[in-house]
Design a protein around this motif. Structure first.
Motif, mmCIF file in Angstrom:
data_model
loop_
_atom_site.group_PDB
_atom_site.id
_atom_site.type_symbol
_atom_site.label_atom_id
_atom_site.label_comp_id
_atom_site.label_asym_id
_atom_site.label_seq_id
_atom_site.Cartn_x
_atom_site.Cartn_y
_atom_site.Cartn_z
ATOM 1 N N MET A 143 76.781 -32.505 -20.734
ATOM 2 C CA MET A 143 75.545 -32.699 -21.484
ATOM 3 C C MET A 143 74.200 -32.182 -20.792
ATOM 4 O O MET A 143 74.224 -32.802 -19.628
ATOM 5 N N THR A 144 73.368 -31.570 -21.083
ATOM 6 C CA THR A 144 72.315 -31.389 -20.429
ATOM 7 C C THR A 144 70.983 -31.666 -21.178
ATOM 8 O O THR A 144 69.983 -31.567 -20.781
ATOM 9 N N GLY A 145 71.093 -32.485 -22.178
ATOM 10 C CA GLY A 145 69.938 -32.965 -22.898
ATOM 11 C C GLY A 145 69.593 -34.190 -22.057
ATOM 12 O O GLY A 145 70.190 -34.524 -21.320
ATOM 13 N N GLY A 205 78.814 -31.062 -13.406
ATOM 14 C CA GLY A 205 77.839 -31.724 -13.916
ATOM 15 C C GLY A 205 77.956 -33.342 -14.102
ATOM 16 O O GLY A 205 79.203 -33.593 -14.032
ATOM 17 N N HIS A 206 77.033 -34.145 -13.611
ATOM 18 C CA HIS A 206 76.919 -35.596 -13.587
ATOM 19 C C HIS A 206 77.877 -35.985 -12.476
ATOM 20 O O HIS A 206 78.329 -35.077 -11.451
ATOM 21 N N ASN A 207 78.378 -37.313 -12.459
ATOM 22 C CA ASN A 207 79.313 -37.774 -11.305
ATOM 23 C C ASN A 207 79.848 -38.958 -11.953
ATOM 24 O O ASN A 207 79.311 -40.005 -12.663
ATOM 25 N N THR A 263 85.478 -39.098 -19.618
ATOM 26 C CA THR A 263 83.984 -38.758 -19.350
ATOM 27 C C THR A 263 83.862 -37.242 -19.407
ATOM 28 O O THR A 263 84.716 -36.560 -18.629
ATOM 29 N N GLU A 264 82.609 -36.860 -19.479
ATOM 30 C CA GLU A 264 82.177 -35.531 -18.978
ATOM 31 C C GLU A 264 82.212 -35.208 -17.617
ATOM 32 O O GLU A 264 82.530 -34.181 -17.150
ATOM 33 N N ALA A 265 81.790 -36.352 -16.643
ATOM 34 C CA ALA A 265 81.918 -36.208 -15.116
ATOM 35 C C ALA A 265 83.390 -35.761 -14.854
ATOM 36 O O ALA A 265 83.499 -35.186 -14.011
ATOM 37 N N VAL A 289 78.851 -26.789 -14.704
ATOM 38 C CA VAL A 289 79.923 -26.730 -15.674
ATOM 39 C C VAL A 289 79.416 -28.278 -16.488
ATOM 40 O O VAL A 289 79.450 -29.242 -15.680
ATOM 41 N N HIS A 290 79.624 -28.299 -17.681
ATOM 42 C CA HIS A 290 79.264 -29.405 -18.406
ATOM 43 C C HIS A 290 80.142 -29.370 -19.662
ATOM 44 O O HIS A 290 80.733 -28.371 -19.947
ATOM 45 N N GLY A 291 80.100 -30.846 -20.529
ATOM 46 C CA GLY A 291 80.602 -30.756 -21.741
ATOM 47 C C GLY A 291 79.575 -31.362 -22.503
ATOM 48 O O GLY A 291 78.799 -32.164 -21.981
ATOM 49 N N ASP A 292 79.173 -30.863 -23.798
ATOM 50 C CA ASP A 292 78.346 -31.373 -24.258
ATOM 51 C C ASP A 292 78.199 -32.714 -25.392
ATOM 52 O O ASP A 292 79.410 -33.025 -25.473
HETATM 53 ZN ZN ZN Z 1 76.207 -32.676 -19.159
#
Ligand code: ZN
Length: 326
Positions: free
Chosen positions: A1-3, A115-117, A152-154, A207-210
């Motif tokens: 997610m990048t919002g 993306g993220h951690n 989680t996305e991370a 790399v992300h997941g929304d």
């Molecule tokens: Zn993300």
């Protein structure tokens, strides 16, 4: 997610700053709803996510992939580099033994930005610090989203990045991960952006997941808009990043069968000026939102290690094409 994942007043400020870019608004909105559902409307769930053990051992280890996880588009052939009959079976994202052309990317350096951690959930003060992204300020980093089951996305982004690293390394590339589960939180988005230059990389992918609306599904690639403001000047990377974005859109679709997002972007492509990771990058870079983790069908696929291997294949193939065709 990048919002944006921030307090509501900060979101309002961000939207004021970005409404000139119409394309930004839907993802901000989608991301915000994802954030509300995840982080605020159910504080207990957020607390659980922050403190619990990794949510799905099966999802992370690949020990028990869900059944019936063939690609959504069975006819879509894997792209080049996929070994024959190459459905990966192992837990570790290691290179497949039949990978060909091991030296094809010799001398090339790729940065992968998971993306993220996983540790961001327990470091709110650190990740909420504001950093300069040239045309504004953003949170240092965010927690990202997660599936309803708590994957989680991370964890997703780190797993897929490691799998892509194995594939690219087998082709001869030097691969640098911005974070490899080796730091407690972050890094901040400006450091993530600098990673390409720091590694003298040829190219980078985040790399992300929304965390979009539950009714929406599919993937999309985010390319940099030209940003010349403050300390940002990404004009040199806009064109090659666009080329990378098209390659990644096509390779990811071919490798996974995942459809283009039906709730955001256009034909699987978006362009944004509000992401520090793109504004401040000195090397060609795009983001990929591999699917919508808030959507049940996408969540099922993203939780499946075999699908994640296909996702990594799509990313590795796009980077290979980018590095060998110009
Ligand atoms: Zn993300």
């Amino acid at each position: 997610m990048t919002g944006p994942i921030s307090r509501p007043p900060r979101r309002s400020a961000l939207l004021r700053a970005t409404t000139v870019v119409a394309a930004v608004v839907p993802l901000c909105t989608a991301g915000w709803f994802g954030w509300r559902a995840l982080d605020h409307s159910d504080p207990a769930a957020a607390t659980t996510a922050a403190t619990a053990a990794p949510p799905s051992a099966a999802a992370q280890s690949g020990a028990a992939p869900p059944t019936g996880q063939a690609p959504a588009t069975p006819g879509a052939p894997p792209t080049s580099g996929t070994p024959a009959g190459g459905a990966p079976t192992g837990n570790a994202p290691t290179a497949t033994p039949t990978e060909t052309a091991p030296a094809g990317l010799a001398g090339r350096t790729v940065v992968l930005d998971p993306g993220h951690n996983p540790g961001n959930f327990s470091h709110p003060t650190e990740i909420n610090r504001q950093v300069d992204v040239g045309n504004g300020h953003k949170e240092c980093d965010t927690t990202g989203t997660e599936t309803n089951a708590g994957y989680t996305e991370a964890d997703y982004t780190l797993d897929v990045s490691r799998r892509a690293r194995a594939l690219l390394t087998a082709r001869g590339a030097k691969v640098v991960l911005v974070q490899d589960g080796d730091r407690p939180w972050g890094p901040c988005v400006d450091e993530r952006a600098r990673a390409g230059a720091d590694a003298h990389a040829d190219v980078a992918v985040s790399v992300h997941g929304d965390g979009g609306p539950a009714s929406g599904s599919g993937f999309h690639v985010i390319m940099p808009a030209k940003v010349v403001a403050g300390k940002a000047d990404n004009s040199a990377i806009v064109e090659p990043s666009h080329r990378l974005g098209l390659l990644l859109r096509d390779s990811f679709h071919a490798a996974t069968g995942e459809p283009y997002a039906d709730y955001i972007a256009n034909e699987g492509l978006d362009t944004r000026s509000d992401l520090g990771g793109l504004n401040l990058s000195a090397v060609p870079k795009v983001f990929i939102e591999c699917g919508n983790m808030r959507n049940s069908a996408d969540a099922r696929r993203m939780t499946d290690p075999q699908w994640r291997q296909q996702a990594a294949q799509g990313i590795a193939d796009a980077l290979t094409a980018f590095l060998t065709t110009h």
